[in-house]
Design an enzyme around this catalytic site. Sequence first.
Site, mmCIF file in Angstrom:
data_model
loop_
_atom_site.group_PDB
_atom_site.id
_atom_site.type_symbol
_atom_site.label_atom_id
_atom_site.label_comp_id
_atom_site.label_asym_id
_atom_site.label_seq_id
_atom_site.Cartn_x
_atom_site.Cartn_y
_atom_site.Cartn_z
ATOM 1 N N ASP A 173 0.857 -1.173 0.000
ATOM 2 C CA ASP A 173 0.000 0.000 0.000
ATOM 3 C C ASP A 173 0.904 1.237 0.000
ATOM 4 O O ASP A 173 2.106 1.134 0.294
ATOM 5 C CB ASP A 173 -0.890 -0.031 1.249
ATOM 6 C CG ASP A 173 -1.704 1.230 1.426
ATOM 7 O OD1 ASP A 173 -2.399 1.626 0.468
ATOM 8 O OD2 ASP A 173 -1.635 1.827 2.513
ATOM 9 N N ASP A 214 -0.244 5.150 0.945
ATOM 10 C CA ASP A 214 -0.514 6.131 2.005
ATOM 11 C C ASP A 214 -0.532 5.469 3.380
ATOM 12 O O ASP A 214 -1.280 4.520 3.619
ATOM 13 C CB ASP A 214 -1.848 6.832 1.750
ATOM 14 C CG ASP A 214 -1.805 7.709 0.508
ATOM 15 O OD1 ASP A 214 -0.926 8.579 0.436
ATOM 16 O OD2 ASP A 214 -2.645 7.515 -0.388
#
Length: 228
Positions: free
Chosen positions: A23, A25
Amino acid sequence: MPASTTTAATAPVVLSAKALLLDMDGTIVNSDAVVERCWREWAVTHGLDPHEVIKVVHGRQGYATMAILLPERPMAENYAENTVMLARETADTEGVVPVGGAAEFMAALAELPHALVTSADLALATARMTAAGLPMPRIRVTAESVSASKPDPEGFLKGAAELGIDPADCIVFEDSEAGIAAGLAAGMRVIGVGPRAAAHAPTAHVPDLTALILTTTPTGTLTLTLAP
């Protein structure tokens, strides 16, 4: 004389995989400042409690967040407003920095099987990775690549497929409730990163990326050692 006591050392967690799915953020890029700045303003505009909005927003595509918070609103309006929000977030990189240890981790991964799996679109992902000074992985699954937002596992399954790796042989790195749920639903192990992750039952947890060591075996297996 009181009896002496000793505390047993906690053994490090060691996990093996053939590929890593990252991922963005909150996991390799700390963009909390801009995410929360934009979404707090959005909340006020719509008469919502900013604190409650921030509880929902992390890990999801914007339209999915809007659908949860404004359940009576037509999805067409959510998609339209999400386009505006993406443009605003892309233009605002103030306070975007790498998560601790991310630069070294990405450098170690450079020639190894990995992919970015993010709820950001390509423009936003590029802006934030650039602002954080991190290299963009060659394989990336962005918002344009999927039909469903996390917590749906589609993005992680697509990342594994593009790498040609069985989902069971992948490890996901995530920070949010939605992302951790997506990784687990994909049949993958999940390393939770940062303060948000610990409460959502990842396979293992680290405070940031300085807390792990990545090595490889002669057969190409990736070994992750997580500090206790």
